[in-house]
Design a protein around this motif. Structure first.
Motif, PDB file in Angstrom:
ATOM      1  N   LEU A 174       0.849  -1.183   0.000  1.00  0.00           N
ATOM      2  CA  LEU A 174       0.000   0.000   0.000  1.00  0.00           C
ATOM      3  C   LEU A 174       0.889   1.240   0.000  1.00  0.00           C
ATOM      4  N   VAL A 175       0.824   2.003  -1.097  1.00  0.00           N
ATOM      5  CA  VAL A 175       1.700   3.164  -1.273  1.00  0.00           C
ATOM      6  C   VAL A 175       0.853   4.360  -1.711  1.00  0.00           C
ATOM      7  N   GLY A 176       1.067   5.495  -1.065  1.00  0.00           N
ATOM      8  CA  GLY A 176       0.352   6.704  -1.452  1.00  0.00           C
ATOM      9  C   GLY A 176       1.133   7.931  -1.029  1.00  0.00           C
ATOM     10  N   ALA A 177       1.338   8.851  -1.957  1.00  0.00           N
ATOM     11  CA  ALA A 177       2.173  10.021  -1.672  1.00  0.00           C
ATOM     12  C   ALA A 177       1.567  10.918  -0.610  1.00  0.00           C
ATOM     13  N   GLY A 178       0.236  10.840  -0.429  1.00  0.00           N
ATOM     14  CA  GLY A 178      -0.416  11.693   0.562  1.00  0.00           C
ATOM     15  C   GLY A 178      -0.299  11.188   1.979  1.00  0.00           C
ATOM     16  N   GLY A 179       0.138   9.947   2.152  1.00  0.00           N
ATOM     17  CA  GLY A 179       0.308   9.405   3.501  1.00  0.00           C
ATOM     18  C   GLY A 179      -0.989   8.857   4.081  1.00  0.00           C
ATOM     19  N   TRP A 180      -0.962   8.633   5.384  1.00  0.00           N
ATOM     20  CA  TRP A 180      -2.042   7.928   6.079  1.00  0.00           C
ATOM     21  C   TRP A 180      -2.846   8.869   6.967  1.00  0.00           C
ATOM     22  N   LEU A 181      -4.135   8.603   7.050  1.00  0.00           N
ATOM     23  CA  LEU A 181      -5.039   9.295   7.954  1.00  0.00           C
ATOM     24  C   LEU A 181      -5.650   8.271   8.906  1.00  0.00           C
ATOM     25  N   ASN A 182      -6.085   8.734  10.060  1.00  0.00           N
ATOM     26  CA  ASN A 182      -6.764   7.895  11.061  1.00  0.00           C
ATOM     27  C   ASN A 182      -5.862   6.792  11.616  1.00  0.00           C
ATOM     28  N   THR A 183      -4.558   7.047  11.670  1.00  0.00           N
ATOM     29  CA  THR A 183      -3.630   6.060  12.243  1.00  0.00           C
ATOM     30  C   THR A 183      -2.774   6.668  13.351  1.00  0.00           C
ATOM     31  N   GLY A 184      -3.087   7.903  13.765  1.00  0.00           N
ATOM     32  CA  GLY A 184      -2.266   8.551  14.775  1.00  0.00           C
ATOM     33  C   GLY A 184      -0.882   8.925  14.277  1.00  0.00           C
ATOM     34  N   GLY A 185      -0.737   9.115  12.962  1.00  0.00           N
ATOM     35  CA  GLY A 185       0.546   9.500  12.388  1.00  0.00           C
ATOM     36  C   GLY A 185       1.426   8.343  11.957  1.00  0.00           C
ATOM     37  N   LYS A 186       0.981   7.111  12.119  1.00  0.00           N
ATOM     38  CA  LYS A 186       1.777   5.943  11.762  1.00  0.00           C
ATOM     39  C   LYS A 186       1.532   5.549  10.310  1.00  0.00           C
ATOM     40  N   ASP A 187       2.592   5.253   9.582  1.00  0.00           N
ATOM     41  CA  ASP A 187       2.476   4.690   8.239  1.00  0.00           C
ATOM     42  C   ASP A 187       2.288   3.183   8.345  1.00  0.00           C
ATOM     43  N   LEU A 188       1.280   2.662   7.678  1.00  0.00           N
ATOM     44  CA  LEU A 188       0.986   1.234   7.741  1.00  0.00           C
ATOM     45  C   LEU A 188       1.574   0.498   6.541  1.00  0.00           C
ATOM     46  N   THR A 189       1.925  -0.761   6.757  1.00  0.00           N
ATOM     47  CA  THR A 189       2.309  -1.658   5.680  1.00  0.00           C
ATOM     48  C   THR A 189       1.459  -2.918   5.803  1.00  0.00           C
ATOM     49  N   VAL A 199       2.562  -5.813   6.199  1.00  0.00           N
ATOM     50  CA  VAL A 199       3.132  -6.624   7.276  1.00  0.00           C
ATOM     51  C   VAL A 199       2.489  -6.252   8.610  1.00  0.00           C
ATOM     52  N   ASP A 200       2.228  -4.949   8.815  1.00  0.00           N
ATOM     53  CA  ASP A 200       1.561  -4.508  10.042  1.00  0.00           C
ATOM     54  C   ASP A 200       0.165  -5.110  10.174  1.00  0.00           C
ATOM     55  N   LEU A 201      -0.443  -5.421   9.046  1.00  0.00           N
ATOM     56  CA  LEU A 201      -1.823  -5.908   9.043  1.00  0.00           C
ATOM     57  C   LEU A 201      -1.902  -7.429   8.945  1.00  0.00           C
ATOM     58  N   ARG A 202      -0.756  -8.099   8.898  1.00  0.00           N
ATOM     59  CA  ARG A 202      -0.744  -9.553   8.799  1.00  0.00           C
ATOM     60  C   ARG A 202      -1.494 -10.163   9.990  1.00  0.00           C
ATOM     61  N   GLY A 203      -2.310 -11.152   9.713  1.00  0.00           N
ATOM     62  CA  GLY A 203      -3.136 -11.780  10.739  1.00  0.00           C
ATOM     63  C   GLY A 203      -4.549 -11.239  10.764  1.00  0.00           C
ATOM     64  N   LYS A 204      -4.770 -10.120  10.083  1.00  0.00           N
ATOM     65  CA  LYS A 204      -6.104  -9.534   9.974  1.00  0.00           C
ATOM     66  C   LYS A 204      -6.676  -9.795   8.573  1.00  0.00           C
ATOM     67  N   ILE A 205      -7.984  -9.804   8.494  1.00  0.00           N
ATOM     68  CA  ILE A 205      -8.660  -9.800   7.196  1.00  0.00           C
ATOM     69  C   ILE A 205      -8.749  -8.332   6.777  1.00  0.00           C
ATOM     70  N   VAL A 206      -8.147  -7.996   5.664  1.00  0.00           N
ATOM     71  CA  VAL A 206      -8.074  -6.610   5.221  1.00  0.00           C
ATOM     72  C   VAL A 206      -9.026  -6.404   4.042  1.00  0.00           C
ATOM     73  N   ILE A 207      -9.836  -5.365   4.122  1.00  0.00           N
ATOM     74  CA  ILE A 207     -10.720  -4.990   3.019  1.00  0.00           C
ATOM     75  C   ILE A 207     -10.272  -3.617   2.527  1.00  0.00           C
ATOM     76  N   LEU A 208      -9.751  -3.561   1.320  1.00  0.00           N
ATOM     77  CA  LEU A 208      -9.365  -2.295   0.713  1.00  0.00           C
ATOM     78  C   LEU A 208     -10.584  -1.694   0.009  1.00  0.00           C
ATOM     79  N   ASP A 209     -10.904  -0.461   0.367  1.00  0.00           N
ATOM     80  CA  ASP A 209     -12.033   0.237  -0.240  1.00  0.00           C
ATOM     81  C   ASP A 209     -11.480   1.376  -1.087  1.00  0.00           C
ATOM     82  N   PHE A 210     -11.413   1.151  -2.404  1.00  0.00           N
ATOM     83  CA  PHE A 210     -10.932   2.179  -3.325  1.00  0.00           C
ATOM     84  C   PHE A 210     -12.094   3.147  -3.582  1.00  0.00           C
ATOM     85  N   TRP A 211     -11.921   4.393  -3.127  1.00  0.00           N
ATOM     86  CA  TRP A 211     -13.013   5.355  -3.191  1.00  0.00           C
ATOM     87  C   TRP A 211     -12.475   6.735  -3.536  1.00  0.00           C
ATOM     88  N   THR A 212     -13.394   7.625  -3.880  1.00  0.00           N
ATOM     89  CA  THR A 212     -13.079   9.036  -4.017  1.00  0.00           C
ATOM     90  C   THR A 212     -14.292   9.804  -3.546  1.00  0.00           C
TER      91      THR A 212
END
Length: 606
Positions: free
Chosen positions: A12-27, A29-42
Motif C-alpha cells: 500500500l503506497v500513497g504520496a499523501g500518507g495515512w489518515l486515522n492512524t495517529g501518524g503511523k504509516d501502515l504496511t 506486514v503490520d496488518l498480517r493476521g487480519k482480514i483486510v478490506i481495501l475500499d478504493f473510493w473518491t
C-alpha cells in the motif's frame, strides 16, 4: 470452503500518507493476521459514499478480525489535495485508516478500473476477492466468516484492536453544512449535514436559535426527529397548507422529510429508508417507493423536484397526489441532452428555479456541468460542461468554459445563475443573455449552496463550517484559466472487435436464480456514440462482442452491469436475494496492437 487463487497483495503506497492512524504509516506486514478490506473510493462519488454506509455494520461486527483500509483515489484535481481528503474523512465519518493516494499508485498496482472497488486480502497477505460497485456487503461478510474460521483453525488469525486512531473532532455550531434557505422572518435554516440536524440561525447567519434533530443518525419522525446527513432544503410556496413548511432531502436516509417550523415536528414524505436498486419501482405511493441519495429539492411546475444523485436522475414528488416518480434521466451516467426520458445526468446535486418558473437549473456535479430542464418543451439542455472527464476553472464563452464538480445553483435578480463551483472553491456566474461564464468570488472552501439576501449572497462554505456573506460584485474576479482531464489513464484497445467480459461469481452459498427469468443485465453505450459500430444496447449476458470504430482515436465506453444472487439451499422456502451492480465509464484509446479483450470485475477474481 472453495479453493482460491493465491495472489500476493501489492504493498500500500500513497504520496499523501495515512489518515486515522495517529501518524503511523501502515504496511501490509503490520496488518498480517487480519482480514483486510481495501475500499478504493473518491469523495466525489456518491456510489462510494453508499459503500461506506454499507460497510459500517460489517466493520463494527468484525472489528477484532477485520481492518478496512480506505484507499482514496482521486478523480478531480481538488480530490488530490490532502487537506480536502482530511475534510472528506471527517465529513463522512470514516472510522478506519485511509491511505491518500493522489497519484493512483496503489489503484494501478491492484488494476482497479472503477470507483468504488473492494478488494479482500486474507490474514496471510493474499488477495482472495474483488468486487466493483455496490451491494456486496452481504457477500463480503460471508467471505469474512469463512476466512475467520479457516485462519483460526490454521493459527494465522490475529484478534484484537486494529490500527484506527480517531482524529480530533470538528468544533463549532455547524459541521460540513450542505444547503440553506432563508425563512420568511429573515432567519436561515441550514442543513447541518455533519451533525445530522437542521439548524435555525438568526439574521446574522451565526447565532444558533434552535436545532431540529438530536444529532444522532436515524430516521425518526415527530417532535424528537432524527436525520442522516441532510442536504437540500426547499420552502413550501406561500398559500399551500400541507402541514409542513420545508421539504428536506434527507440524503443518507434516502428520504424526503417535511418540517413544520412552528414546533419542529418532522414527517417522512417520500421514501422507505431503503436505497433504490435497478428493478425497484420507479413511481407510486411516495411512502412505498425507494429513493437513492436525494441531494437537493426545489418546487417546480407544481411539484417537488428531486436531484436524485444516487441514480443520476431527477424525480418529482407530488404532494397533492402523495406520489413520487422519475421525472428525467435514464440512470445512465453521463451528459446527454434531449427529451427528459432520454437525457443522461451524472450525480445531479443542486436545483434552482428561474424567476418565471420556466427553467429548472441543475448543478450536474460529475460532469462539472450546468444543465436546465425547460418546462415548456420538456427537454434537457446543457449551458456549461462537456462530459465526465473534462473540468477546470475557465471563464468566457459557455461553450469552452469549465467548472469543477459544482454542487449548488442560485438564481440571481438579473436572471443569471450563481454556481457553487465546489471543487474550485469559487462562486461562478452564467449569464443566459450573453452566454458568458465569469467568476464572482474565490477563496471559498468547498461552497455547496448560496442564498440571496437583499443585494448580498450568503454562501454555504461547507468545509469552513459556516455561512459567508458576500456583496455581489459589479465586475467579475479575474482568475488564471486552467483545464484538466481525469487522472485515470485510458485503456489501450485495438480498433475493431473487442471482447467485453464482466466477471461475476456468486458469493459462497448463493447462485444466480433464473427460475423466473434472467438474473443478470448488461447495458453498453459510448461517448461519442460513433465509437461503437455494434454491440450497444441492453442484454442479459455478461459477455458481449463489441466492434469499435476504426476512424476514431479515443472515447469512453459506458458499461452498466447487474447480477442478482439468491440463497442456494433447497430447504429455504423463501431464499433471500441480493443485487450487485456497477457502472463503469472506461476511457479508451484506440491503437494498433491494443487489447482485444476488456475484463471488468463485478465480483470475483479475473
Amino acid at each position: 470452503m472453495a479453493s482460491r487463487a493465491r495472489v500476493r497483495a501489492p504493498e500500500l503506497v500513497g504520496a499523501g500518507g495515512w489518515l486515522n492512524t495517529g501518524g503511523k504509516d501502515l504496511t501490509l506486514v503490520d496488518l498480517r493476521g487480519k482480514i483486510v478490506i481495501l475500499d478504493f473510493w473518491t469523495f466525489c462519488c456518491v456510489n462510494c459514499l453508499h459503500v461506506l454506509d454499507e460497510l459500517r455494520e460489517l466493520e463494527e461486527k468484525h472489528r477484532d478480525t477485520v481492518v478496512i483500509v480506505g484507499v482514496h483515489s482521486p478523480k478531480f484535481v481538488h480530490e488530490a489535495d490532502h487537506r480536502a481528503v482530511v475534510d472528506a474523512v471527517a465529513r463522512y465519518e470514516v472510522e478506519h485508516p485511509v491511505l491518500d493516494d493522489p497519484a493512483l499508485a496503489t489503484w494501478k498496482q491492484y488494476a482497479v478500473r472503477a470507483w468504488p472497488t473492494l478488494v479482500v486480502i486474507d490474514p496471510e497477505g493474499y488477495v482472495v476477492a474483488q468486487h466493483a460497485g455496490e451491494g456486496h456487503a452481504h457477500a463480503i461478510e460471508r467471505l469474512v466468516e469463512e476466512l475467520e474460521a479457516e485462519h483460526a483453525a490454521k493459527g494465522t488469525l490475529r484478534r484484537g484492536d486494529g490500527p484506527y486512531v480517531a482524529p480530533e473532532a470538528v468544533a463549532g455550531a455547524l459541521k460540513f453544512p450542505g444547503k440553506a434557505v432563508r425563512l420568511p422572518d429573515g432567519h436561515f435554516l441550514v442543513a447541518d449535514s455533519g451533525h445530522h440536524t437542521l439548524v435555525e440561525l438568526a439574521e446574522d447567519g451565526e447565532t444558533v436559535l434552535r436545532r431540529i434533530g438530536d444529532g444522532t443518525r436515524g430516521l425518526v419522525d415527530g417532535a424528537a426527529p432524527r436525520f442522516s446527513e441532510p442536504q437540500g432544503l426547499a420552502l413550501v410556496p406561500a398559500g399551500l397548507d400541507l402541514g409542513y413548511d420545508v421539504v428536506v432531502a434527507d440524503t443518507v436516509n434516502h428520504a424526503l422529510r417535511g418540517v413544520r417550523l412552528a414546533d419542529g415536528t418532522v414527517t417522512t414524505l417520500a421514501g422507505t429508508g431503503k436505497q433504490w436498486w435497478q428493478g425497484s419501482p420507479t413511481e407510486g405511493p411516495a411512502g412505498e417507493v425507494d429513493l437513492s441519495s436525494p441531494w437537493d429539492v426545489a418546487w417546480f411546475d407544481g411539484k417537488v423536484w428531486i436531484a436524485m444523485a444516487g441514480v443520476h436522475q431527477l424525480w418529482a414528488f407530488d404532494p397533492a397526489a402523495g406520489t413520487v416518480g422519475v421525472a428525467a434521466g435514464t440512470t445512465n451516467e453521463g451528459l446527454v441532452d434531449g427529451p427528459v426520458a432520454e437525457a443522461w445526468f451524472a450525480q445531479p446535486s443542486g436545483l434552482a428555479v428561474s424567476a418565471d418558473g420556466e427553467r429548472l437549473w441543475v448543478a450536474d456535479s460529475e460532469t462539472s456541468a450546468l444543465r436546465w430542464v425547460d418546462r415548456g418543451t420538456g427537454a434537457v439542455h446543457t449551458a456549461v460542461g462537456t462530459g465526465l472527464f473534462d473540468f477546470g476553472h475557465r471563464d468566457g464563452a459557455a461553450g469552452q468554459a469549465l467548472l469543477q464538480h459544482p454542487l449548488g445553483v442560485t438564481v440571481l435578480p438579473d436572471g443569471s445563475v450563481a454556481i457553487a463551483d465546489t471543487y474550485n472553491h469559487a462562486l461562478r456566474r452564467f449569464d443566459p443573455a450573453s452566454g458568458e461564464v465569469s467568476t464572482l468570488a474565490t477563496d471559498l472552501r468547498e461552497p455547496s449552496g448560496a442564498v440571496l439576501v437583499d443585494g448580498d449572497i450568503v454562501v454555504v462554505e461547507s468545509a469552513r463550517h459556516r455561512l459567508t456573506r458576500l456583496r455581489l460584485p459589479e465586475e467579475a474576479v479575474r482568475v488564471e484559466s486552467v483545464a484538466h482531464r481525469t487522472r485515470r489513464a485510458a485503456t489501450e484497445v485495438a480498433p475493431g472487435t473487442l471482447r467485453l467480459d464482466v466477471v461475476f461469481s456468486a458469493p459462497s452459498g448463493q447462485k444466480l436464480d433464473e427460475r423466473y427469468g434472467p438474473s443478470t443485465r448488461l447495458l453498453v453505450s459510448a461517448t461519442p456514440p460513433e465509437l461503437l459500430v455494434s454491440g450497444a444496447g441492453a442484454d442479459t449476458a455478461l459477455s458481449r462482442e463489441l466492434v469499435l470504430s476504426t476512424e476514431l482515436t479515443e472515447g469512453v465506453l459506458h458499461v452498466s452491469a447487474m447480477a442478482a444472487s439468491c440463497d442456494d439451499d433447497p430447504a429455504i422456502e423463501y431464499p433471500a436475494c441480493h443485487v450487485h451492480q456497477q457502472d463503469w465509464g472506461v476511457p479508451v484509446k484506440l491503437v494498433a496492437g491494443g487489447a482485444s479483450r476488456l475484463p471488468l470485475v463485478l465480483a470475483g477474481l479475473e
